[in-house]
Design a protein around this motif. Structure first.
Motif, PDB file in Angstrom:
ATOM      1  N   TYR A 133       5.356  42.503  14.612  1.00  0.00           N
ATOM      2  CA  TYR A 133       6.107  43.738  14.354  1.00  0.00           C
ATOM      3  C   TYR A 133       7.348  43.452  13.517  1.00  0.00           C
ATOM      4  O   TYR A 133       7.721  44.247  12.656  1.00  0.00           O
ATOM      5  CB  TYR A 133       6.473  44.426  15.672  1.00  0.00           C
ATOM      6  CG  TYR A 133       5.294  45.153  16.273  1.00  0.00           C
ATOM      7  CD1 TYR A 133       5.080  46.496  15.998  1.00  0.00           C
ATOM      8  CD2 TYR A 133       4.364  44.497  17.064  1.00  0.00           C
ATOM      9  CE1 TYR A 133       3.981  47.160  16.513  1.00  0.00           C
ATOM     10  CE2 TYR A 133       3.259  45.148  17.589  1.00  0.00           C
ATOM     11  CZ  TYR A 133       3.076  46.485  17.298  1.00  0.00           C
ATOM     12  OH  TYR A 133       1.981  47.141  17.794  1.00  0.00           O
ATOM     13  N   ASP A 134       7.988  42.314  13.803  1.00  0.00           N
ATOM     14  CA  ASP A 134       9.155  41.946  13.009  1.00  0.00           C
ATOM     15  C   ASP A 134       8.751  41.757  11.549  1.00  0.00           C
ATOM     16  O   ASP A 134       9.445  42.227  10.639  1.00  0.00           O
ATOM     17  CB  ASP A 134       9.794  40.674  13.575  1.00  0.00           C
ATOM     18  CG  ASP A 134      11.108  40.341  12.890  1.00  0.00           C
ATOM     19  OD1 ASP A 134      11.921  41.261  12.702  1.00  0.00           O
ATOM     20  OD2 ASP A 134      11.308  39.175  12.534  1.00  0.00           O
ATOM     21  N   TYR A 162      12.596  38.745  20.114  1.00  0.00           N
ATOM     22  CA  TYR A 162      11.527  39.705  20.399  1.00  0.00           C
ATOM     23  C   TYR A 162      12.061  40.987  21.012  1.00  0.00           C
ATOM     24  O   TYR A 162      11.523  42.069  20.767  1.00  0.00           O
ATOM     25  CB  TYR A 162      10.485  39.081  21.328  1.00  0.00           C
ATOM     26  CG  TYR A 162       9.573  38.104  20.639  1.00  0.00           C
ATOM     27  CD1 TYR A 162       9.736  37.790  19.292  1.00  0.00           C
ATOM     28  CD2 TYR A 162       8.541  37.493  21.322  1.00  0.00           C
ATOM     29  CE1 TYR A 162       8.899  36.893  18.666  1.00  0.00           C
ATOM     30  CE2 TYR A 162       7.687  36.592  20.698  1.00  0.00           C
ATOM     31  CZ  TYR A 162       7.869  36.297  19.369  1.00  0.00           C
ATOM     32  OH  TYR A 162       7.029  35.412  18.738  1.00  0.00           O
ATOM     33  N   VAL A 184       3.289  51.482  14.942  1.00  0.00           N
ATOM     34  CA  VAL A 184       4.686  51.878  15.130  1.00  0.00           C
ATOM     35  C   VAL A 184       4.760  53.377  15.450  1.00  0.00           C
ATOM     36  O   VAL A 184       5.509  53.801  16.338  1.00  0.00           O
ATOM     37  CB  VAL A 184       5.523  51.517  13.885  1.00  0.00           C
ATOM     38  CG1 VAL A 184       6.893  52.175  13.930  1.00  0.00           C
ATOM     39  CG2 VAL A 184       5.662  49.990  13.786  1.00  0.00           C
ATOM     40  N   THR A 210      13.256  43.044  18.213  1.00  0.00           N
ATOM     41  CA  THR A 210      12.116  43.628  17.503  1.00  0.00           C
ATOM     42  C   THR A 210      11.552  44.817  18.279  1.00  0.00           C
ATOM     43  O   THR A 210      11.168  45.830  17.684  1.00  0.00           O
ATOM     44  CB  THR A 210      11.015  42.571  17.304  1.00  0.00           C
ATOM     45  OG1 THR A 210      11.560  41.479  16.573  1.00  0.00           O
ATOM     46  CG2 THR A 210       9.836  43.148  16.536  1.00  0.00           C
ATOM     47  N   ALA A 256       3.708  53.617  19.074  1.00  0.00           N
ATOM     48  CA  ALA A 256       4.736  53.168  20.017  1.00  0.00           C
ATOM     49  C   ALA A 256       5.830  54.215  20.171  1.00  0.00           C
ATOM     50  O   ALA A 256       6.290  54.489  21.275  1.00  0.00           O
ATOM     51  CB  ALA A 256       5.330  51.839  19.547  1.00  0.00           C
ATOM     52  N   VAL A 307       3.608  49.500  22.991  1.00  0.00           N
ATOM     53  CA  VAL A 307       3.529  48.669  21.797  1.00  0.00           C
ATOM     54  C   VAL A 307       2.171  47.961  21.823  1.00  0.00           C
ATOM     55  O   VAL A 307       1.929  47.114  22.674  1.00  0.00           O
ATOM     56  CB  VAL A 307       4.677  47.638  21.768  1.00  0.00           C
ATOM     57  CG1 VAL A 307       4.545  46.723  20.563  1.00  0.00           C
ATOM     58  CG2 VAL A 307       6.033  48.343  21.763  1.00  0.00           C
ATOM     59  N   LEU A 356       8.158  45.358  10.165  1.00  0.00           N
ATOM     60  CA  LEU A 356       9.359  46.188  10.024  1.00  0.00           C
ATOM     61  C   LEU A 356      10.312  45.639   8.964  1.00  0.00           C
ATOM     62  O   LEU A 356      11.057  46.393   8.336  1.00  0.00           O
ATOM     63  CB  LEU A 356      10.088  46.277  11.377  1.00  0.00           C
ATOM     64  CG  LEU A 356       9.354  47.059  12.467  1.00  0.00           C
ATOM     65  CD1 LEU A 356      10.007  46.818  13.829  1.00  0.00           C
ATOM     66  CD2 LEU A 356       9.326  48.556  12.158  1.00  0.00           C
ATOM     67  N   HIS A 366       3.279  42.747  23.803  1.00  0.00           N
ATOM     68  CA  HIS A 366       4.561  42.166  24.226  1.00  0.00           C
ATOM     69  C   HIS A 366       4.732  40.722  23.782  1.00  0.00           C
ATOM     70  O   HIS A 366       5.859  40.249  23.645  1.00  0.00           O
ATOM     71  CB  HIS A 366       4.706  42.242  25.745  1.00  0.00           C
ATOM     72  CG  HIS A 366       4.656  43.627  26.295  1.00  0.00           C
ATOM     73  ND1 HIS A 366       4.415  43.914  27.609  1.00  0.00           N
ATOM     74  CD2 HIS A 366       4.823  44.825  25.692  1.00  0.00           C
ATOM     75  CE1 HIS A 366       4.422  45.215  27.801  1.00  0.00           C
ATOM     76  NE2 HIS A 366       4.653  45.796  26.643  1.00  0.00           N
ATOM     77  N   LEU A 367       3.622  40.029  23.581  1.00  0.00           N
ATOM     78  CA  LEU A 367       3.718  38.632  23.152  1.00  0.00           C
ATOM     79  C   LEU A 367       3.405  38.495  21.664  1.00  0.00           C
ATOM     80  O   LEU A 367       3.168  37.406  21.166  1.00  0.00           O
ATOM     81  CB  LEU A 367       2.787  37.769  24.002  1.00  0.00           C
ATOM     82  CG  LEU A 367       3.208  37.734  25.483  1.00  0.00           C
ATOM     83  CD1 LEU A 367       2.127  37.148  26.356  1.00  0.00           C
ATOM     84  CD2 LEU A 367       4.495  36.947  25.649  1.00  0.00           C
ATOM     85  N   HIS A 415      -1.662  45.133  25.199  1.00  0.00           N
ATOM     86  CA  HIS A 415      -0.293  45.371  24.740  1.00  0.00           C
ATOM     87  C   HIS A 415       0.156  44.240  23.823  1.00  0.00           C
ATOM     88  O   HIS A 415      -0.454  43.167  23.801  1.00  0.00           O
ATOM     89  CB  HIS A 415       0.662  45.544  25.915  1.00  0.00           C
ATOM     90  CG  HIS A 415       0.834  44.322  26.774  1.00  0.00           C
ATOM     91  ND1 HIS A 415       1.392  43.151  26.315  1.00  0.00           N
ATOM     92  CD2 HIS A 415       0.524  44.093  28.074  1.00  0.00           C
ATOM     93  CE1 HIS A 415       1.424  42.262  27.284  1.00  0.00           C
ATOM     94  NE2 HIS A 415       0.883  42.801  28.370  1.00  0.00           N
ATOM     95  N   PHE A 434      10.831  50.714  18.378  1.00  0.00           N
ATOM     96  CA  PHE A 434      11.069  52.052  18.924  1.00  0.00           C
ATOM     97  C   PHE A 434      12.065  52.848  18.062  1.00  0.00           C
ATOM     98  O   PHE A 434      12.384  53.989  18.400  1.00  0.00           O
ATOM     99  CB  PHE A 434      11.558  51.967  20.367  1.00  0.00           C
ATOM    100  CG  PHE A 434      10.459  51.658  21.366  1.00  0.00           C
ATOM    101  CD1 PHE A 434       9.236  52.322  21.313  1.00  0.00           C
ATOM    102  CD2 PHE A 434      10.646  50.722  22.361  1.00  0.00           C
ATOM    103  CE1 PHE A 434       8.221  52.046  22.231  1.00  0.00           C
ATOM    104  CE2 PHE A 434       9.635  50.438  23.287  1.00  0.00           C
ATOM    105  CZ  PHE A 434       8.424  51.109  23.218  1.00  0.00           C
ATOM    106  N   LEU A 438       5.365  40.277  19.229  1.00  0.00           N
ATOM    107  CA  LEU A 438       6.406  41.036  18.545  1.00  0.00           C
ATOM    108  C   LEU A 438       6.818  40.404  17.220  1.00  0.00           C
ATOM    109  O   LEU A 438       7.384  41.094  16.363  1.00  0.00           O
ATOM    110  CB  LEU A 438       7.603  41.253  19.481  1.00  0.00           C
ATOM    111  CG  LEU A 438       7.286  42.308  20.557  1.00  0.00           C
ATOM    112  CD1 LEU A 438       8.229  42.192  21.741  1.00  0.00           C
ATOM    113  CD2 LEU A 438       7.352  43.716  19.963  1.00  0.00           C
ATOM    114  N   ALA A 439       6.501  39.146  17.020  1.00  0.00           N
ATOM    115  CA  ALA A 439       6.785  38.543  15.720  1.00  0.00           C
ATOM    116  C   ALA A 439       6.028  39.278  14.617  1.00  0.00           C
ATOM    117  O   ALA A 439       6.514  39.413  13.488  1.00  0.00           O
ATOM    118  CB  ALA A 439       6.411  37.058  15.728  1.00  0.00           C
ATOM    119  N   TYR A 461       5.216  31.073  24.373  1.00  0.00           N
ATOM    120  CA  TYR A 461       5.218  31.956  25.537  1.00  0.00           C
ATOM    121  C   TYR A 461       3.813  32.157  26.099  1.00  0.00           C
ATOM    122  O   TYR A 461       3.635  32.320  27.302  1.00  0.00           O
ATOM    123  CB  TYR A 461       5.824  33.305  25.180  1.00  0.00           C
ATOM    124  CG  TYR A 461       7.327  33.279  25.072  1.00  0.00           C
ATOM    125  CD1 TYR A 461       8.044  32.099  25.252  1.00  0.00           C
ATOM    126  CD2 TYR A 461       8.046  34.438  24.805  1.00  0.00           C
ATOM    127  CE1 TYR A 461       9.417  32.071  25.148  1.00  0.00           C
ATOM    128  CE2 TYR A 461       9.423  34.422  24.716  1.00  0.00           C
ATOM    129  CZ  TYR A 461      10.113  33.237  24.880  1.00  0.00           C
ATOM    130  OH  TYR A 461      11.485  33.234  24.795  1.00  0.00           O
TER     131      TYR A 461
END
Lengths: 456, 456
Positions: A425-426, B171, A373, B174, A376, A382, A429, A419-420, A417, B179, A422-423, A171
């Motif tokens: 964060y995964d 994503y 987290v 995620t 956010a 985020v 989490l 947004h690109l 940010h 959130f 999020l992996a 991306y």
């Protein structure tokens, strides 16, 4: 419920029209870069094949202020002045008496602070007659910024992206292409440096060092091309001071004076950009904030590195710069904050640190993502993996205030940010994120590989 | 270069404190929803298992204005008022004398206009004693908004995400989890509706219709749970009018009066939110803009659908609503603007269209992405696939102005960023994106499947 203000906004007419150069205000001048062959100070001629004269002049400037060209201001106004937020909801969730402010650079076209320097770099190159810009990028933040800026000034932009990121983060590549750049997987067949690596391993995952070599090789071999760098150098930090100048105006608008300023450091440009204007105020005795740099525990150049002359790239092609370094051969763990995975620290930031004007702290990434987290869920943004380090340090400070009862004013830089990202964060989490520490045994070989430079 | 202003900002103190309900200002009242069994108008009691009283009251309200609660305003202020931009650089690239303004909702926590209604929905549900909210989401914009809003008011949030999106767009999932939401792949084993589908096909890719059934089933079966919908309904459009009210103030601040307003329509909430306040001004004779809805050629409910009573969901569980519809059995092509892939149009928007107060236009997605790339390269924002439709129509209008020499004021809604939709840009830039048209033969069966409702 009583009204409270979340965002401190400036009008476009309040956009700073000068960048601030901290060098003349420092108690001692920073050490000069050396030519790797002669070990003599490098001069403008050494840099001319890569950079236009205006940027070389800024790199060595001892003027306190540099005017921002009108054409650059007009682009800055697409997103600047950027907002300063009071983090009311984060404060509430922590139960702290501290007042937390964060300067948000994620509103820019690239989603980070990088366009603050990409735009003037593209402008000066276009004015000097360049036809295209080459650069390297890791995760892609810098490449995205330069892609956007180049297009605005009619320049082609060619980006060598580290192969592993090119493969794993498509991306970011698409975003660079959307802004008009050509993106190559590095190592590529387009350069001698790339071909040499591919001859040994056609599937080589690449590195920033290799990508720099490719971008520099292409720029050096084409009189119409120039090279652009997104951090580390003095002119880059200079351009980023627009962040701190705005923040000063915004805090003044709400009659606040900072007690603590925290930012994350990779190459140092976001941190320098935020803090140097405050450092000016501190050196002039107008305020006295603690200024604290936060780096990843897995790449701790300020807190665990040495202050020595070293190369800026892994391959040893650049001038030698005196900086806090883990050794140019150090390979950091693949943490998610790709922008902080740099073996050295900006020479100017290193000098300021050596002068004792800023503090440093290293944090593990799981603490940083826990902070992110929480952020956010309270503030609604985020964060990119890099500023999670600043947020974690900010939360430590705010919790210390809760203990002590002090209502400190804490200012931090949310430089982009996520947004690109999020992996990352995964991974956090789902419990798959780990913390890697750097042992002395692991540091030893790269520190032993520092180039021998006799003391002056 | 002469200074020019790109952003028209409002202070937080200028945030509208009332939502606007267009219903009392219309020349005729909208048709009422019918119970699918009795074909009688539905009453508040029919909705009580799913929605709290405050929202039901707003759904049927004939009051012109509804106060925004202070707690909701305090959350809105995290990102509102949102900026209105003058698109100087887009105008230049088109060579148009038109003046183009765009209202940008991508600054919100979810990156779109959706939190404007997610926040009040969570607030009213929490005040009514709900413990958790359930909803469906396709690509994930609405689920993200509700996840964030629920967390702020202490509610659990459970999202059934269409299986195909859950698999292909990790994503977005995620981001919902960041959130604080729990996200289920739909069809799931947690509901009778989901189990029935999975019994036939364990790998079923899901649909919005199935996901709605699952979320509604869980809410209806738990007194502590309520269901939340992100578009279509009157109270959703009501909450979104904060967009248009701000835009009116911002245009007034630069002394502009719009000649043309264009927005994209899927369920209709973004479009209604922007345009209803302008429609009020138009009906009162204070301005006379053309108001134009833009929909995808592959899902043309306004331009090719019929105005008839139909179900809101694919499975036929909801009340019957009179709206422009392609038939609840219509399955749109998998275009990238997932938020516009809905068989029907909001009943209130449909009524306004039927009254001749707004125009409609359908555009193919390749034209929309060409517009979006031009926009990104000039204005620096990568739009979400949905508002690319509005931008393409805006560019058509601006080019018509170039032909005619008219300096029209064009206002459009950039209702979200495309940071999580870059796969669509990759498809466009690599030439893999195609345009699908909807033949009359394809429409015939779903239009033939409309429920039989006798004329009143």
């Amino acid at each position: 419920m009583a009204d409270r203000t979340h965002k401190i906004l400036l009008d476009e007419s309040q956009l700073p029209t000068q960048w601030y150069n901290v060098v003349p205000d420092l108690p001692a001048p920073p050490p000069v870069p050396l030519h790797p062959g002669t070990l003599q100070p490098i001069g403008p001629d050494d840099l001319a094949p890569l950079f236009p004269d205006d940027l070389i002049a800024q790199e060595v400037s001892t003027e306190r202020y540099v005017d921002v060209p009108g054409e650059v201001l007009d682009v800055y106004r697409l997103w600047r002045p950027s907002p300063l937020y009071r983090a009311h909801r984060l404060e509430q969730s922590l139960g702290t008496p501290a007042r937390i402010y964060y300067k948000y650079e994620g509103v820019s076209p690239a989603g980070s602070h990088k366009p603050n320097t990409a735009v003037p770099q593209a402008y000066y190159n276009a004015r000097a007659g360049a036809r295209r810009l080459t650069t390297e990028t890791g995760a892609g933040q810098w490449g995205t910024a330069l892609a956007f800026a180049s297009g605005l000034f009619g320049l082609e932009c060619e980006v060598w992206q580290v192969g592993a990121s090119y493969d794993q983060k498509p991306y970011r590549r698409t975003m660079m292409e959307t802004f008009g750049a050509r993106v190559h997987r590095s190592p590529s067949d387009l350069t001698g440096a790339g071909r040499a690596v591919r001859a040994e391993d056609p599937q080589h995952p690449g590195s920033l060092g290799i990508a720099i070599s490719e971008a520099v090789e292409v720029a050096a071999g084409d009189p119409g091309a120039r090279y652009a760098l997104g951090s580390v150098l003095n002119h880059v930090l200079l351009h980023q001071t627009v962040i701190g100048e705005e923040t000063l105006l915004q805090l003044a608008a709400v009659e606040e004076v900072p007690d603590v300023i925290v930012g994350c450091t990779g190459g140092g440009s976001n941190f320098g950009g935020l803090t140097f204007p405050f450092l000016r105020e501190k050196l002039a005795g107008r305020m006295s904030p603690v200024i604290r740099a936060v780096e990843p525990a897995s790449c701790p150049s300020l807190t665990r590195g040495v202050y020595a002359y070293d190369f800026g790239d892994a391959a040893g092609l650049t001038p030698l710069m005196k900086m806090h370094t883990l050794g140019h051969g150090f390979v950091p763990d693949p943490i998610h904050a790709g922008g902080l995975r740099y073996h050295g620290m900006s020479p100017l930031m290193s000098h300021v640190y050596e002068l004792g004007l800023v503090e440093a702290l290293a944090l593990p990434q799981t603490e940083c993502f826990a902070a992110a987290v929480r952020f956010a869920r309270t503030e609604g943004i985020v964060p990119a993996p890099e500023p999670t380090h600043a947020l974690a340090a900010c939360i430590r400070e705010a919790l210390a205030c809760k203990e002590s009862g002090e209502a400190k004013v804490i200012v931090t830089a949310l430089c982009g940010h996520g947004h690109l990202d999020l992996a990352a964060y995964d991974a956090y989490l789902s419990g798959r994120m780990t913390d890697e520490d750097v042992t002395d045994e692991r540091l030893a070989p790269s520190l032993a590989g520092l180039p021998p430079v006799p003391s002056a």
